[in-house]
Scaffold this motif. Structure first.
Motif, PDB file in Angstrom:
ATOM      1  N   ILE A  29      18.589  37.003  -6.694  1.00 23.78           N
ATOM      2  CA  ILE A  29      18.803  37.692  -5.402  1.00 23.78           C
ATOM      3  C   ILE A  29      20.281  37.639  -5.028  1.00 23.78           C
ATOM      4  O   ILE A  29      20.845  38.617  -4.531  1.00 23.78           O
ATOM      5  CB  ILE A  29      17.959  37.059  -4.260  1.00 23.78           C
ATOM      6  CG1 ILE A  29      16.507  36.797  -4.672  1.00 23.78           C
ATOM      7  CG2 ILE A  29      18.035  37.930  -2.992  1.00 23.78           C
ATOM      8  CD1 ILE A  29      15.669  37.983  -4.943  1.00 23.78           C
ATOM      9  N   ASP A  61      21.999  40.324   5.635  1.00 20.57           N
ATOM     10  CA  ASP A  61      21.251  39.218   6.250  1.00 20.57           C
ATOM     11  C   ASP A  61      19.861  39.119   5.631  1.00 20.57           C
ATOM     12  O   ASP A  61      19.343  38.028   5.411  1.00 20.57           O
ATOM     13  CB  ASP A  61      21.119  39.433   7.764  1.00 20.57           C
ATOM     14  CG  ASP A  61      22.469  39.400   8.462  1.00 20.57           C
ATOM     15  OD1 ASP A  61      23.428  38.874   7.857  1.00 20.57           O
ATOM     16  OD2 ASP A  61      22.564  39.890   9.600  1.00 20.57           O
ATOM     17  N   SER A  62      19.256  40.275   5.353  1.00 24.16           N
ATOM     18  CA  SER A  62      17.899  40.261   4.793  1.00 24.16           C
ATOM     19  C   SER A  62      17.918  39.656   3.385  1.00 24.16           C
ATOM     20  O   SER A  62      16.975  38.995   2.969  1.00 24.16           O
ATOM     21  CB  SER A  62      17.288  41.668   4.802  1.00 24.16           C
ATOM     22  OG  SER A  62      17.363  42.291   3.541  1.00 24.16           O
ATOM     23  N   PHE A  63      19.018  39.849   2.649  1.00 26.52           N
ATOM     24  CA  PHE A  63      19.126  39.224   1.322  1.00 26.52           C
ATOM     25  C   PHE A  63      19.223  37.702   1.450  1.00 26.52           C
ATOM     26  O   PHE A  63      18.665  36.972   0.634  1.00 26.52           O
ATOM     27  CB  PHE A  63      20.320  39.771   0.530  1.00 26.52           C
ATOM     28  CG  PHE A  63      20.090  41.148  -0.042  1.00 26.52           C
ATOM     29  CD1 PHE A  63      18.921  41.447  -0.748  1.00 26.52           C
ATOM     30  CD2 PHE A  63      21.031  42.149   0.099  1.00 26.52           C
ATOM     31  CE1 PHE A  63      18.693  42.715  -1.269  1.00 26.52           C
ATOM     32  CE2 PHE A  63      20.821  43.426  -0.427  1.00 26.52           C
ATOM     33  CZ  PHE A  63      19.656  43.706  -1.111  1.00 26.52           C
ATOM     34  N   ASP A  64      19.941  37.242   2.476  1.00 27.28           N
ATOM     35  CA  ASP A  64      20.029  35.784   2.688  1.00 27.28           C
ATOM     36  C   ASP A  64      18.645  35.210   2.954  1.00 27.28           C
ATOM     37  O   ASP A  64      18.297  34.133   2.474  1.00 27.28           O
ATOM     38  CB  ASP A  64      20.960  35.466   3.871  1.00 27.28           C
ATOM     39  CG  ASP A  64      22.405  35.790   3.536  1.00 27.28           C
ATOM     40  OD1 ASP A  64      22.743  35.798   2.343  1.00 27.28           O
ATOM     41  OD2 ASP A  64      23.188  36.033   4.474  1.00 27.28           O
ATOM     42  N   PHE A  65      17.860  35.947   3.718  1.00 32.45           N
ATOM     43  CA  PHE A  65      16.492  35.509   4.017  1.00 32.45           C
ATOM     44  C   PHE A  65      15.663  35.464   2.721  1.00 32.45           C
ATOM     45  O   PHE A  65      14.929  34.511   2.468  1.00 32.45           O
ATOM     46  CB  PHE A  65      15.861  36.466   5.037  1.00 32.45           C
ATOM     47  CG  PHE A  65      14.523  36.007   5.539  1.00 32.45           C
ATOM     48  CD1 PHE A  65      14.422  35.053   6.540  1.00 32.45           C
ATOM     49  CD2 PHE A  65      13.337  36.515   5.019  1.00 32.45           C
ATOM     50  CE1 PHE A  65      13.191  34.614   7.010  1.00 32.45           C
ATOM     51  CE2 PHE A  65      12.104  36.093   5.471  1.00 32.45           C
ATOM     52  CZ  PHE A  65      12.030  35.144   6.475  1.00 32.45           C
ATOM     53  N   LEU A  66      15.834  36.481   1.899  1.00 31.92           N
ATOM     54  CA  LEU A  66      15.088  36.570   0.637  1.00 31.92           C
ATOM     55  C   LEU A  66      15.480  35.434  -0.319  1.00 31.92           C
ATOM     56  O   LEU A  66      14.626  34.906  -1.044  1.00 31.92           O
ATOM     57  CB  LEU A  66      15.358  37.940   0.001  1.00 31.92           C
ATOM     58  CG  LEU A  66      14.406  38.468  -1.064  1.00 31.92           C
ATOM     59  CD1 LEU A  66      12.954  38.365  -0.651  1.00 31.92           C
ATOM     60  CD2 LEU A  66      14.756  39.913  -1.413  1.00 31.92           C
ATOM     61  N   GLU A  95      16.310  32.428   0.542  1.00 29.01           N
ATOM     62  CA  GLU A  95      15.564  31.242   1.015  1.00 29.01           C
ATOM     63  C   GLU A  95      14.104  31.307   0.579  1.00 29.01           C
ATOM     64  O   GLU A  95      13.510  30.301   0.213  1.00 29.01           O
ATOM     65  CB  GLU A  95      15.620  31.142   2.546  1.00 29.01           C
ATOM     66  CG  GLU A  95      16.961  30.794   3.103  1.00 29.01           C
ATOM     67  CD  GLU A  95      17.470  29.419   2.664  1.00 29.01           C
ATOM     68  OE1 GLU A  95      16.697  28.456   2.703  1.00 29.01           O
ATOM     69  OE2 GLU A  95      18.654  29.329   2.279  1.00 29.01           O
ATOM     70  N   MET A  96      13.534  32.505   0.625  1.00 31.77           N
ATOM     71  CA  MET A  96      12.132  32.685   0.221  1.00 31.77           C
ATOM     72  C   MET A  96      11.919  32.348  -1.256  1.00 31.77           C
ATOM     73  O   MET A  96      10.823  31.980  -1.668  1.00 31.77           O
ATOM     74  CB  MET A  96      11.687  34.137   0.452  1.00 31.77           C
ATOM     75  CG  MET A  96      11.490  34.521   1.886  1.00 31.77           C
ATOM     76  SD  MET A  96      10.228  33.530   2.728  1.00 31.77           S
ATOM     77  CE  MET A  96       8.727  34.009   1.885  1.00 31.77           C
ATOM     78  N   MET A  97      12.959  32.508  -2.042  1.00 33.92           N
ATOM     79  CA  MET A  97      12.823  32.336  -3.492  1.00 33.92           C
ATOM     80  C   MET A  97      13.051  30.890  -3.944  1.00 33.92           C
ATOM     81  O   MET A  97      12.765  30.556  -5.093  1.00 33.92           O
ATOM     82  CB  MET A  97      13.820  33.250  -4.218  1.00 33.92           C
ATOM     83  CG  MET A  97      13.389  34.685  -4.251  1.00 33.92           C
ATOM     84  SD  MET A  97      11.849  34.873  -5.224  1.00 33.92           S
ATOM     85  CE  MET A  97      11.203  36.380  -4.525  1.00 33.92           C
TER      86      MET A  97
END
Lengths: 93, 93
Positions: free
Chosen positions: A46, A66-71, A73-75
């Motif tokens: 990511i 920002d949405s990539f930063d969230f993703l 964390e999800m990974m």
């Protein structure tokens, strides 16, 4: 090495974003095998993706980055589970 | 169930996109443990992420949606490797 992988990733994705062809999408899927061989964690994929997009499309809105930063964390837990797998495989060898 | 997970994912990410707080990012990371428990594949996480972004920010440029499709393909082999791990764990139990 990680820079080289990032550069290749960017080139392959760039081609797909221009062509939208199934073939270029498949090139990406095959390329990901090398990521796994090199034990690149999914959260790092990511991160490589985000860097490639920043370079290809810096004009995109902040929500995207920002949405990539969230993703990422999800990974992280997916990455941990995968490393567990790789150490299990090594023990069996 | 997958719809419910998607709805929760969207809510958690929405909060983070508004707050940018480390705390909300951490909520996301913890939420991902439930994804792994439910054996949601990493490529499905990208798909859930894409759907949430379409609902939250439909105005984003096409490059964003296309790049998510590329990322889904990149994650397919990671998903396969994880499923291999889960079946290995089951055999050992």
């Amino acid at each position: 090495m990680p820079q080289e992988v990032g550069r290749q990733y960017k080139e392959i994705m760039k081609k797909y974003l221009e062509s939208h062809s199934e073939e270029d999408l498949y090139v990406g899927q095959q390329f990901s095998r090398r990521f796994i061989e090199k034990e690149i964690a999914p959260e790092d994929v990511i991160s490589i993706h985000k860097t490639a997009m920043i370079e290809l499309h810096p004009e995109l809105r902040n929500e995207v980055w920002d949405s990539f930063d969230f993703l990422i964390e999800m990974m992280i837990h997916y990455g941990l589970t995968l490393r567990e797998h790789q150490s299990l495989i090594r023990k069996q060898e």
